[in-house]
Design a protein around this motif. Structure first.
Motif, PDB file in Angstrom:
ATOM      1  N   PHE A 163       0.848  -1.197   0.000  1.00 52.67           N
ATOM      2  CA  PHE A 163       0.000   0.000   0.000  1.00 52.67           C
ATOM      3  C   PHE A 163       0.883   1.246   0.000  1.00 52.67           C
TER       4      PHE A 163
ATOM      5  N   TYR B 222       2.242  -2.399   4.632  1.00 56.16           N
ATOM      6  CA  TYR B 222       1.778  -1.016   4.626  1.00 56.16           C
ATOM      7  C   TYR B 222       2.454  -0.258   5.761  1.00 56.16           C
TER       8      TYR B 222
ATOM      9  N   PRO C  91      -4.633   4.509  -5.575  1.00 58.11           N
ATOM     10  CA  PRO C  91      -5.111   4.668  -4.199  1.00 58.11           C
ATOM     11  C   PRO C  91      -6.426   5.433  -4.165  1.00 58.11           C
TER      12      PRO C  91
ATOM     13  N   SER D 297      -5.625  -0.460   4.133  1.00 58.52           N
ATOM     14  CA  SER D 297      -5.695   0.685   3.229  1.00 58.52           C
ATOM     15  C   SER D 297      -6.006   1.965   3.979  1.00 58.52           C
TER      16      SER D 297
END
Length: 289
Positions: free
Chosen positions: A81, A173, A137, A235
Motif C-alpha cells: 500500500f 503497509y 489509491p 488501506s
C-alpha cells in the motif's frame, strides 16, 4: 555581498507565497486524515463481528478440518500500500525496502506483487521488483471500499481452484508510530491464522451459536469478509499515515519558511535603515557645502 532592497522584497514575496502553499497543504492533510481514521475505526468494529462469526462457527463445528492443509505454498502475493501523491518524504522508498527485505527471506515460490500507487510501482522497479498489478489509491474515504473490493477480486482470481493453504497473501503497509513517526508493517493474511480456527473452550453467552447455512458456504463467506475487512483496514491505516507524514513534513517546512522570512525581513529593515541614513547624510553634507 549586500543585497538590494528590491531583491529582498522579491525574496520576501516568494517566501510569503510558499508559506501560504505549505499552510494550505498542512491544513488539507489534517482534514483528509480524519475521514480515513473514522473508516479505520468503523471497519475494525465490523471485523470484530466477523471474528465472532469465526468463533461461533468453530465452536459449533470444530471447522479447522474443513481447510485443506498444504505442506508447501505454491504461490505468494504481496500487497504493498504505497502513495501516489507527493510531499510525503521517502514514504514509498521505505515501503519498497520492506517489500525487498521480506521477499529475500521467503521460500522460493512463485511471487506476485500487487501495489497501490504509481509512485510505489516506480520505487519497486528501482529495487528490481516488477509489480504484476498496479491499482490507484483512493481519492477519498469513500474509495477505500472500491479498492478493497478490487484487491479481494485479485486474491480470489489468483487462488481460484486451490486450497487456501496453498496461497500466501501478505499485506505490507505503513502505520503510525510514537512521536509522529511511521513504521512499516508486514501482516500475514492467508493462510488463515490458526488462532482463528481454535474452538472456544467456553462460549461467552448463555445463547449457544447456531447457523442454518451449509458449513462450506458459511466458512467461505467468513473468510471472504475477513480478507475484505483486513485489506480495508490496511488501506485506511496507510492513508491516515500518509496524511500524518505529510502533515509533519509541512509543519517542519512551515517552521523553516518562517525562520527564513524573519531573516529576510530583518535584513530588509537593515537595508532600508541604511538607505535612509545615507540619504540623510547626503542632505546634511549638501547643506553644509
Amino acid at each position: 555581498m549586500a543585497q538590494t532592497l528590491e531583491h529582498l522584497s522579491r525574496k520576501n514575496n516568494t517566501l510569503t507565497s510558499i508559506r501560504g502553499i505549505v499552510h494550505t497543504m498542512k491544513t488539507l492533510s489534517a482534514i483528509n486524515a480524519a475521514p480515513y481514521e473514522q473508516a479505520a475505526q468503523s471497519i475494525e468494529a465490523y471485523h470484530q463481528t466477523i471474528l465472532q462469526g469465526f468463533a461461533a462457527f468453530i465452536y459449533r463445528t470444530g471447522g479447522a478440518s474443513l481447510l485443506t492443509e498444504a505442506t508447501q505454498p505454491n504461490k505468494r502475493l504481496l500487497v504493498a500500500f504505497g502513495s501516489d501523491h507527493g510531499l510525503c518524504g521517502n514514504y514509498n522508498e521505505l515501503l519498497a525496502d520492506t517489500v525487498t527485505e521480506y521477499s529475500k527471506n521467503q521460500p522460493m515460490v512463485k511471487q506476485h506483487i500487487l501495489c497501490i500507487g504509481s509512485r510505489m510501482s516506480n520505487a519497486l522497479l528501482e529495487q528490481k521488483l516488477t509489480p504484476d498489478v498496479v491499482l490507484m489509491p483512493p481519492a477519498s474515504a469513500d474509495g477505500i471500499g472500491r479498492l478493497a473490493g478490487d484487491i479481494v477480486m485479485h486474491i480470489e482470481r489468483l487462488g481460484r481452484g486451490q486450497p487456501l493453504a496453498n496461497l500466501v497473501v501478505t499485506l505490507i503497509y505503513t502505520q503510525r508510530a510514537k512521536h509522529g513517526y511511521q513504521e512499516s508493517v508486514t501482516r500475514a493474511l492467508l493462510p488463515l491464522d490458526k488462532s482463528l480456527l481454535q474452538p472456544e473452550r467456553r462460549w461467552h453467552s448463555r445463547s449457544l451459536p447456531d447457523y442454518s447455512m451449509a458449513a462450506d458456504a458459511l466458512l467461505s463467506s467468513l473468510v471472504r469478509n475477513h480478507v475484505f475487512a483486513s485489506v480495508f483496514r490496511a488501506s485506511a491505516e496507510a492513508m491516515v499515515t500518509e496524511n500524518a507524514t505529510r502533515l509533519a513534513l509541512m509543519q517542519q517546512a512551515e517552521q523553516s519558511v518562517d525562520e527564513q522570512l524573519e531573516e529576510v525581513q530583518q535584513e530588509m529593515s537593515n537595508v532600508r535603515q541604511d538607505e535612509i541614513t545615507n540619504e540623510l547624510m547626503d542632505i546634511v553634507i549638501g547643506h553644509l557645502a
